[in-house]
Design a protein around this motif. Structure first.
Motif, PDB file in Angstrom:
ATOM      1  N   TYR A 224       0.932  -1.129   0.006  1.00 42.04           N
ATOM      2  CA  TYR A 224      -0.099  -0.003   0.004  1.00 42.04           C
ATOM      3  C   TYR A 224       0.859   1.145  -0.143  1.00 42.04           C
ATOM      4  O   TYR A 224       2.199   1.323   0.370  1.00 42.04           O
ATOM      5  N   SER A 225      -0.014   2.289  -0.614  1.00 41.79           N
ATOM      6  CA  SER A 225       1.050   3.434  -0.369  1.00 41.79           C
ATOM      7  C   SER A 225       0.098   4.682   0.067  1.00 41.79           C
ATOM      8  O   SER A 225      -1.291   4.346   0.038  1.00 41.79           O
ATOM      9  N   THR A 226       0.901   6.013   0.615  1.00 39.83           N
ATOM     10  CA  THR A 226      -0.028   6.816   0.985  1.00 39.83           C
ATOM     11  C   THR A 226       0.110   8.379   0.002  1.00 39.83           C
ATOM     12  O   THR A 226       1.062   8.523  -0.519  1.00 39.83           O
ATOM     13  N   LEU A 227      -1.026   8.689  -0.242  1.00 38.52           N
ATOM     14  CA  LEU A 227      -1.360   9.729  -0.925  1.00 38.52           C
ATOM     15  C   LEU A 227      -0.342  10.917  -0.597  1.00 38.52           C
ATOM     16  O   LEU A 227      -0.768  11.397   0.564  1.00 38.52           O
ATOM     17  N   ASN A 228       0.322  11.720  -1.476  1.00 38.00           N
ATOM     18  CA  ASN A 228       1.161  12.704  -0.733  1.00 38.00           C
ATOM     19  C   ASN A 228       0.434  14.052  -1.271  1.00 38.00           C
ATOM     20  O   ASN A 228       1.186  15.066  -1.744  1.00 38.00           O
TER      21      ASN A 228
ATOM     22  N   SER B  16      -4.145  14.222   2.425  1.00 37.24           N
ATOM     23  CA  SER B  16      -5.131  13.577   2.643  1.00 37.24           C
ATOM     24  C   SER B  16      -4.917  12.108   3.562  1.00 37.24           C
ATOM     25  O   SER B  16      -5.841  12.085   4.288  1.00 37.24           O
ATOM     26  N   ASN B  17      -3.732  11.873   3.408  1.00 39.42           N
ATOM     27  CA  ASN B  17      -3.423  10.917   4.156  1.00 39.42           C
ATOM     28  C   ASN B  17      -4.159   9.429   3.903  1.00 39.42           C
ATOM     29  O   ASN B  17      -4.083   8.626   4.409  1.00 39.42           O
ATOM     30  N   LYS B  18      -4.654   9.423   2.508  1.00 38.56           N
ATOM     31  CA  LYS B  18      -5.375   8.452   2.316  1.00 38.56           C
ATOM     32  C   LYS B  18      -4.726   7.192   1.907  1.00 38.56           C
ATOM     33  O   LYS B  18      -3.442   7.530   1.019  1.00 38.56           O
ATOM     34  N   LEU B  19      -4.977   6.025   2.103  1.00 38.13           N
ATOM     35  CA  LEU B  19      -4.063   5.048   1.593  1.00 38.13           C
ATOM     36  C   LEU B  19      -4.583   4.452   0.283  1.00 38.13           C
ATOM     37  O   LEU B  19      -5.914   4.401  -0.085  1.00 38.13           O
ATOM     38  N   ILE B  20      -3.785   3.974  -0.606  1.00 39.21           N
ATOM     39  CA  ILE B  20      -4.069   3.111  -1.542  1.00 39.21           C
ATOM     40  C   ILE B  20      -3.387   1.859  -1.698  1.00 39.21           C
ATOM     41  O   ILE B  20      -2.297   1.656  -1.216  1.00 39.21           O
TER      42      ILE B  20
END
Length: 228
Positions: free
Chosen positions: A51-55, A58-62
């Motif tokens: 998984y990665s975190t949007l930069n 938003s701190n949203k995970l993908i």
């Protein structure tokens, strides 16, 4: 690899500036040899880069999906700074280079060996590390990234540009930049020259130094592989 906030940031910075699509991840243990790492475990689909975190704040995970289980195209292996030539440690380098190469290929990726650089007070290590790394890579039919040769070339042309910190081993920001530029050039078959990225971790280089290191990286890689 973890000095100056990690060489991955330097590779990514150059790649972004050169508009090269490249995703990196790093697994490092201070002072480790290859025998300390469970590379097979790192490469499982729910391991590195699962998984990665949007930069974007938003701190949203993908969560990433890897059909067939292939996560990486290449896995760069680096032993500790003296492992390949240490009389008591080189056997572990040779043994685990083979083990990790097999496990990496089982995922569809290719193993790559990073040739490290000489200690500042032991320049003879350049050839020793180069020979040892090339031999192990040849034994495993793998590619070598000639970072150690690039360090030696940079110091030959610019002895004023310090490449290692006070311990004579770990890289300065310039050393990390050169390492990243060599890795970028070797993996993408393209020159880092012209990149405006000057380094990260609040340690940007002077533009003339970054340009010099880009040029050294590209020349070293071309000479090493025999590219025109």
């Amino acid at each position: 690899m973890y000095y100056n906030c990690g060489v991955g940031g330097y590779i990514s910075g150059i790649a972004k500036d050169k508009k090269t699509k490249l995703t990196t991840a790093m697994a490092t243990i201070g002072g480790a040899g290859l025998d300390w790492h469970d590379v097979k475990s790192y490469l499982r689909p729910n391991g590195l880069l699962s998984y990665s975190t949007l930069n974007d704040g938003s701190n949203k995970l993908i969560f990433n999906n890897y059909p067939g289980g292939k996560v990486f195209d290449a896995v760069v292996l680096q032993d500790n700074s003296q492992g390949p030539i240490h009389p008591e440690l080189k056997k572990f380098f040779e043994k685990y280079a083979a083990i990790h190469s097999k496990d990496i290929r089982a995922t569809g990726a290719e193993p790559v060996f990073l040739m490290t650089w000489a200690y500042a007070d032991r320049p003879e290590m350049t050839k020793q590390l180069a020979d040892a790394t090339i031999k192990v890579a040849n034994d495993n039919k793998a590619m070598v990234i000639p970072v150690g040769l690039a360090f030696a070339n940079a110091l030959k042309d610019r002895p004023d540009l310090k490449m290692t910190v006070a311990d004579n081993r770990h890289p300065t920001a310039a050393g990390s930049y050169l390492e990243g530029a060599v890795i970028y050039a070797a993996l993408t078959h393209s020159s880092p020259e012209g990149a405006n990225f000057l380094g990260g971790c609040e340690k940007p280089l002077a533009q003339k130094d970054a340009q010099f290191l880009q040029s050294i990286a590209w020349k070293t890689v071309k000479d090493f592989y025999g590219w025109k």
